[in-house]
Design an enzyme around this catalytic site. Structure first.
Site, PDB file in Angstrom:
ATOM      1  N   ASP A 183       0.905  -1.144   0.000  1.00  0.00           N
ATOM      2  CA  ASP A 183       0.000   0.000   0.000  1.00  0.00           C
ATOM      3  C   ASP A 183       0.947   1.197   0.000  1.00  0.00           C
ATOM      4  O   ASP A 183       1.598   1.473   1.021  1.00  0.00           O
ATOM      5  CB  ASP A 183      -0.859   0.008   1.276  1.00  0.00           C
ATOM      6  CG  ASP A 183      -1.812   1.190   1.299  1.00  0.00           C
ATOM      7  OD1 ASP A 183      -1.402   2.292   0.852  1.00  0.00           O
ATOM      8  OD2 ASP A 183      -2.947   1.044   1.759  1.00  0.00           O
ATOM      9  N   HIS A 184       1.047   1.887  -1.130  1.00  0.00           N
ATOM     10  CA  HIS A 184       2.145   2.853  -1.247  1.00  0.00           C
ATOM     11  C   HIS A 184       2.028   4.005  -0.240  1.00  0.00           C
ATOM     12  O   HIS A 184       3.005   4.684   0.040  1.00  0.00           O
ATOM     13  CB  HIS A 184       2.306   3.353  -2.689  1.00  0.00           C
ATOM     14  CG  HIS A 184       1.315   4.406  -3.097  1.00  0.00           C
ATOM     15  ND1 HIS A 184       0.046   4.113  -3.512  1.00  0.00           N
ATOM     16  CD2 HIS A 184       1.420   5.753  -3.168  1.00  0.00           C
ATOM     17  CE1 HIS A 184      -0.583   5.225  -3.809  1.00  0.00           C
ATOM     18  NE2 HIS A 184       0.219   6.255  -3.621  1.00  0.00           N
ATOM     19  N   HIS A 246      -5.800   2.880   1.517  1.00  0.00           N
ATOM     20  CA  HIS A 246      -5.089   4.064   2.007  1.00  0.00           C
ATOM     21  C   HIS A 246      -5.762   4.724   3.223  1.00  0.00           C
ATOM     22  O   HIS A 246      -5.121   4.984   4.233  1.00  0.00           O
ATOM     23  CB  HIS A 246      -4.947   5.114   0.898  1.00  0.00           C
ATOM     24  CG  HIS A 246      -4.370   4.571  -0.383  1.00  0.00           C
ATOM     25  ND1 HIS A 246      -3.399   3.605  -0.416  1.00  0.00           N
ATOM     26  CD2 HIS A 246      -4.620   4.871  -1.680  1.00  0.00           C
ATOM     27  CE1 HIS A 246      -3.082   3.340  -1.673  1.00  0.00           C
ATOM     28  NE2 HIS A 246      -3.815   4.088  -2.465  1.00  0.00           N
ATOM     29  N   LYS A 336     -12.027  12.339  -6.326  1.00  0.00           N
ATOM     30  CA  LYS A 336     -11.263  12.827  -7.475  1.00  0.00           C
ATOM     31  C   LYS A 336     -11.894  14.125  -7.958  1.00  0.00           C
ATOM     32  O   LYS A 336     -13.053  14.409  -7.675  1.00  0.00           O
ATOM     33  CB  LYS A 336     -11.307  11.782  -8.599  1.00  0.00           C
ATOM     34  CG  LYS A 336     -10.556  10.504  -8.228  1.00  0.00           C
ATOM     35  CD  LYS A 336      -9.964   9.844  -9.445  1.00  0.00           C
ATOM     36  CE  LYS A 336      -9.192   8.598  -9.079  1.00  0.00           C
ATOM     37  NZ  LYS A 336      -7.840   8.835  -8.582  1.00  0.00           N
TER      38      LYS A 336
END
Ligand code: BG6
Length: 486
Positions: A183-184, A246, A336
């Site tokens: 999970d970056h 996230h 977004k």
């Protein structure tokens, strides 16, 4: 066998090597680690993908990516030292024969020496089981003096059931210790700093609970829209794309108990405890505690179905049922095409118990963890306005990464994560039970949204801060979202 100190050569095999992620993130991160001499002394990288490339064409392709995406300066000498360690094999993921080719290439590239291997799946999860099965059948996962690890990109499944199935499939050939679910967000320095702020200081812990904190807001706002990813995004939506991973990860770091050590299992045990303390919502709760919305014009975007009800924005009101957090709302939102790119966590403290000063301007204290793009930590408190009898003004005590550590101090999140995977540190990767517990929170929301279309899909203006319904969600509690650097 859990670090690089076994002195062996390390080979990284990237599946999906001709794709975007490899060119934009993986190679720039590996190259930077190589330049900083953080990689094992002997490192080889093999790209495996469906596109045809010669080794030279692959290197050229990566070099052009580095020039566009690396975000740091490098010299020809550095590249010329790195490039010979790269090669490419074209093949099909479902063809066992092509894994034989990979096996032979590995032996040749590794000069028949014993080598550690890190397999990186830069691909959609539907293909993971096929690749892992073929690696297993080709005896490429067997650990014999050298380690074998697999990095799995997100999303890990599309709901609880598919995540459980995927875990079972990968566990057929691998034990949990060999699996690194990425999970970056956990690789971001500022996200790790949540733990350091909390557990490397003593001043926060006594007030980090329901007695002093009024509520917590977690915002991950994106300015970008679909960015040509409609094929992936439509039908997936913001809850699967951003919340299951996230945002819930951010929540666990804010809310977890102090682990006894900084080890992977201690840390992940505490994160799972937080997730398990969030009760899955009933359909009635979903209709009052969640907001789903789509930006105006989404259904006219290229490759999006005209009837699409995919949410591009969501806001949730969650409660963590434990001693520390009982009754304290955690408001999460992400979307977004919003006004700004901004990820931040707001810890809003309670108001003073007694209004000693007759002040209209009094605001509660607020600790803001700015994750991106303006990385830092701010503490807002009230100070006496000079030359006034009883007026206060909100002032800021602030720490900014760029001021404290210099402009280039923050590396790309993939650098940290790739290095940790090579070194066998799984602290910043998601464990099987963690991923499933996160899905068990998201699943009932998705089911109510998708099966009952409840609450109704709201609409928001592109470049705004989201739909009015999200403001109402907080207004019902007498609170409001904090936008931008207020
Ligand atoms: C990815 C999502 O995981 O994270 C994308 O799939 C999103 O939709 C991205 O844009 C955001 O990452 P960052 O690091 O830019 O905040």
């Amino acid at each position: 066998m859990n670090n690089t100190s076994n002195g062996l050569l390390t080979t990284i095999i990237i599946f999906g090597a001709s794709g975007d992620l490899t060119q934009r993130k993986l190679i720039p991160s590996l190259f930077n680690l190589f330049r900083k001499r953080r990689t094992p002394k002997q490192l080889k990288i093999i790209g495996f993908g469906a596109t045809e490339f010669s080794d030279d064409a692959f290197r050229e392709h990566l070099l052009s990516g580095l020039k566009k995406f690396a975000g740091y300066e490098f010299t020809n000498e550095e590249w010329n030292l790195f490039a010979p360690n790269l090669c490419y094999i074209s093949g099909k993921y479902a063809e066992l024969e092509h894994f034989k080719k990979l096996s032979e290439q590995l032996k040749k590239f590794e000069n028949n020496e014993e080598a550690n291997r890190l397999y990186y799946m830069a691909l959609p999860p539907s293909i993971f089981p096929t690749i892992i099965d073929n690696l297993d059948k080709s005896n490429l996962l067997h650990e014999n003096g050298a380690w074998r690890r697999v990095v799995l990109e997100k999303p890990f499944g599309t709901d609880l059931e598919s995540a459980i199935t995927l875990n079972k499939q990968v566990h057929k050939a691998l034990n949990e210790k060999q699996i690194y679910r990425i999970d970056h967000y956990l690789g971001k320095e500022t996200v790790q700093n949540i733990l350091f702020t909390r557990f490397a200081n003593t001043i926060y812990e006594p007030i980090w609970n329901r007695n002093y904190i009024d509520h917590v807001q977690i915002t991950v706002a994106e300015k970008v829209g679909l960015e040509h990813r409609a094929g992936f995004y439509d039908g997936v939506g913001v809850l699967r794309d951003m919340f299951q991973n996230h945002l819930l990860q951010l929540l666990t770091l804010v809310a977890m108990e102090p682990p006894a050590s900084f080890s992977a299992s201690a840390l992940r045990n505490e994160k799972v405890k937080v997730l398990s303390a969030i009760k899955p919502m009933t359909p009635e709760q979903v209709s009052t505690n969640t907001v789903r919305a789509q930006y105006k014009g989404y259904s006219q975007e290229k490759d999006v179905s005209a009837e699409s009800t995919t949410p591009t924005y969501a806001a949730l009101r969650l409660f963590i049922n434990n001693w520390r957090w009982q009754g304290i709302p955690f408001y999460l939102r992400s979307g977004k095409n919003l006004a700004e790119k901004q990820s931040q966590i707001i810890i809003q403290f309670k108001e003073p118990p007694l209004a000693m000063f007759p002040m209209q301007t009094m605001k509660p204290n607020m600790l803001v963890l700015f994750l991106q793009p303006d990385e830092g930590v701010h503490l807002r408190f009230e100070a006496k306005a000079p030359d006034k009898v009883n007026e206060t003004r909100s002032v800021d005590m602030e720490f900014r990464y760029d001021e404290a550590f210099g402009k280039t101090a923050i590396p790309e999140s993939y650098e940290r994560l790739l290095l940790d995977a090579i070194q066998g540190d799984a602290s910043l990767f998601t464990r099987a039970d963690e991923v499933e517990t996160a899905w068990s929170i998201i699943d009932p929301i998705l089911q109510t949204w998708e099966a009952h279309q409840t609450p109704p899909l709201a609409v928001y203006k592109p470049s705004s801060w989201g739909p009015a319904e999200a403001d109402v969600l907080l207004a019902k509690d007498g609170r409001r979202w904090v936008n931008e650097d207020e």
